[in-house]
Motif scaffolding. Structure first.
Motif, PDB file in Angstrom:
ATOM      1  N   PHE A  89      -0.667   5.408   1.279  1.00  0.00           N
ATOM      2  CA  PHE A  89      -0.695   5.892  -0.092  1.00  0.00           C
ATOM      3  C   PHE A  89       0.638   6.533  -0.437  1.00  0.00           C
ATOM      4  O   PHE A  89       1.178   7.337   0.317  1.00  0.00           O
ATOM      5  CB  PHE A  89      -1.792   6.948  -0.271  1.00  0.00           C
ATOM      6  N   PHE A 103      -1.773  10.013  -6.827  1.00  0.00           N
ATOM      7  CA  PHE A 103      -1.736   8.995  -5.784  1.00  0.00           C
ATOM      8  C   PHE A 103      -1.768   7.585  -6.360  1.00  0.00           C
ATOM      9  O   PHE A 103      -2.409   7.325  -7.390  1.00  0.00           O
ATOM     10  CB  PHE A 103      -2.942   9.147  -4.849  1.00  0.00           C
ATOM     11  N   GLY A 104      -1.118   6.681  -5.642  1.00  0.00           N
ATOM     12  CA  GLY A 104      -1.289   5.267  -5.909  1.00  0.00           C
ATOM     13  C   GLY A 104      -2.586   4.777  -5.276  1.00  0.00           C
ATOM     14  O   GLY A 104      -3.279   5.522  -4.585  1.00  0.00           O
ATOM     15  N   ALA A 105      -2.891   3.503  -5.523  1.00  0.00           N
ATOM     16  CA  ALA A 105      -4.158   2.935  -5.037  1.00  0.00           C
ATOM     17  C   ALA A 105      -4.115   2.584  -3.556  1.00  0.00           C
ATOM     18  O   ALA A 105      -5.155   2.306  -2.965  1.00  0.00           O
ATOM     19  CB  ALA A 105      -4.528   1.711  -5.853  1.00  0.00           C
ATOM     20  N   GLY A 106      -2.932   2.577  -2.965  1.00  0.00           N
ATOM     21  CA  GLY A 106      -2.826   2.311  -1.533  1.00  0.00           C
ATOM     22  C   GLY A 106      -2.471   0.867  -1.222  1.00  0.00           C
ATOM     23  O   GLY A 106      -2.768  -0.053  -1.999  1.00  0.00           O
TER      24      GLY A 106
ATOM     25  N   TYR B  36     -10.618  15.894  -3.522  1.00  0.00           N
ATOM     26  CA  TYR B  36     -10.322  14.548  -3.985  1.00  0.00           C
ATOM     27  C   TYR B  36     -11.541  13.654  -3.736  1.00  0.00           C
ATOM     28  O   TYR B  36     -12.365  13.923  -2.875  1.00  0.00           O
ATOM     29  CB  TYR B  36      -9.149  13.930  -3.207  1.00  0.00           C
ATOM     30  N   GLN B  38     -12.255   9.393  -3.141  1.00  0.00           N
ATOM     31  CA  GLN B  38     -11.770   8.026  -3.043  1.00  0.00           C
ATOM     32  C   GLN B  38     -12.968   7.103  -3.215  1.00  0.00           C
ATOM     33  O   GLN B  38     -13.844   7.043  -2.356  1.00  0.00           O
ATOM     34  CB  GLN B  38     -11.091   7.751  -1.701  1.00  0.00           C
ATOM     35  N   ARG B  42     -10.283   2.121  -4.250  1.00  0.00           N
ATOM     36  CA  ARG B  42      -9.468   2.875  -5.203  1.00  0.00           C
ATOM     37  C   ARG B  42      -8.599   3.884  -4.479  1.00  0.00           C
ATOM     38  O   ARG B  42      -8.799   4.200  -3.310  1.00  0.00           O
ATOM     39  CB  ARG B  42     -10.394   3.609  -6.188  1.00  0.00           C
ATOM     40  N   GLY B  43      -7.659   4.447  -5.217  1.00  0.00           N
ATOM     41  CA  GLY B  43      -6.816   5.501  -4.666  1.00  0.00           C
ATOM     42  C   GLY B  43      -7.535   6.825  -4.667  1.00  0.00           C
ATOM     43  O   GLY B  43      -8.739   6.917  -4.889  1.00  0.00           O
ATOM     44  N   LEU B  44      -6.798   7.875  -4.409  1.00  0.00           N
ATOM     45  CA  LEU B  44      -7.358   9.224  -4.345  1.00  0.00           C
ATOM     46  C   LEU B  44      -7.312   9.861  -5.730  1.00  0.00           C
ATOM     47  O   LEU B  44      -6.254   9.943  -6.352  1.00  0.00           O
ATOM     48  CB  LEU B  44      -6.567  10.071  -3.363  1.00  0.00           C
ATOM     49  N   PHE B  88     -15.850   8.693  -0.977  1.00  0.00           N
ATOM     50  CA  PHE B  88     -15.358   9.440   0.171  1.00  0.00           C
ATOM     51  C   PHE B  88     -14.690  10.687  -0.385  1.00  0.00           C
ATOM     52  O   PHE B  88     -13.710  10.605  -1.117  1.00  0.00           O
ATOM     53  CB  PHE B  88     -14.376   8.560   0.954  1.00  0.00           C
TER      54      PHE B  88
END
Lengths: 113, 111
Positions: A89, A103-106, B36, B38, B42-44, B88
């Motif tokens: 990430f 954050f980006g999506a990873g 956070y 998730q 998807r991202g955080l 998560f």
């Protein structure tokens, strides 16, 4: 509105070669950038960061490059190892904004042995 | 050294039931704390952050709430869970200036 974008959902690399993970951002106020590594069912682990006053930061096998004019950063892993296989990430923050990370999506990195 | 704990590790709850997730930090005082989520693929997503006891900032409108009853304790709650709350959940504390360190996470499945 995604302010931090990781456009490659996955990347596959041979062991020993270089892995390059990319990240783009749209908010010109971001001034600090971080990379995190995440294994399944675990919390992300901080890897490396870079301030906007620098264009490169190196820590062992990991190097982060920042191109402010292009609003682009990348993480280089050399040499790649099978244990590097994880989700990476990219994150960014704006000074004085409560240190909130966006954050980006990873990107899923798979290192093949 | 600093350690962050989260529990439970996994949780399966029916729709409409309440939720309480706990996060505690050891080895530091007055940390900035974060929740956070998730979602799958998807991202955080930042849900809440706290800069001190009783100080909570919400980032996303939802049926979740957070509380910080003690310096090193951060709780995520809901009175009635929705299916969309599955995900998560991660707690993080901050070591200045910007690096955040995450707990092991809680996998919540709402059925």
């Amino acid at each position: 509105d995604q302010q931090v974008k990781q456009n490659s959902p996955s990347l596959s690399v041979q062991e020993g070669r270089i892995s390059i993970l990319n990240c783009d951002y749209t908010n010109s106020m971001f001034d600090y950038f971080l990379w995190y590594k995440k294994y399944p069912a675990e919390g992300p682990t901080f890897l490396i960061s870079i301030s906007s006053i620098k264009d490169k930061n190196e820590d062992g096998r990991f190097t982060v490059f920042l191109n402010k004019s292009a609003k682009h950063l990348s993480l280089h892993i050399v040499p790649s190892q099978p244990g590097d296989s994880a989700v990476y990430f990219c994150a960014a923050t704006e000074r004085g904004y409560g240190n909130k990370l966006v954050f980006g999506a990873g990107t899923i990195l798979r290192v093949k042995s | 050294s600093q350690t962050i704990h989260q529990w439970p590790a996994t949780l399966v709850q029916p729709v409409g039931s309440p939720l309480s997730l706990e996060c505690t930090v050891e080895g530091t005082s007055n940390p900035n704390l974060y929740w956070y989520r998730q979602a799958a693929g998807r991202g955080l997503q930042l849900l809440f952050y706290s800069v001190g006891i009783g100080q909570i900032s919400s980032e996303v409108p939802q049926n979740l709430s957070a509380s910080r009853p003690q310096d090193r304790q951060f709780i995520l709650s809901s009175k009635k869970l929705l299916l969309s709350d599955s995900g998560f959940y991660l707690c993080a504390w901050e070591e200045g200036p910007y690096e955040q360190y995450f707990g092991p996470g809680t996998r919540l499945t709402v059925t």
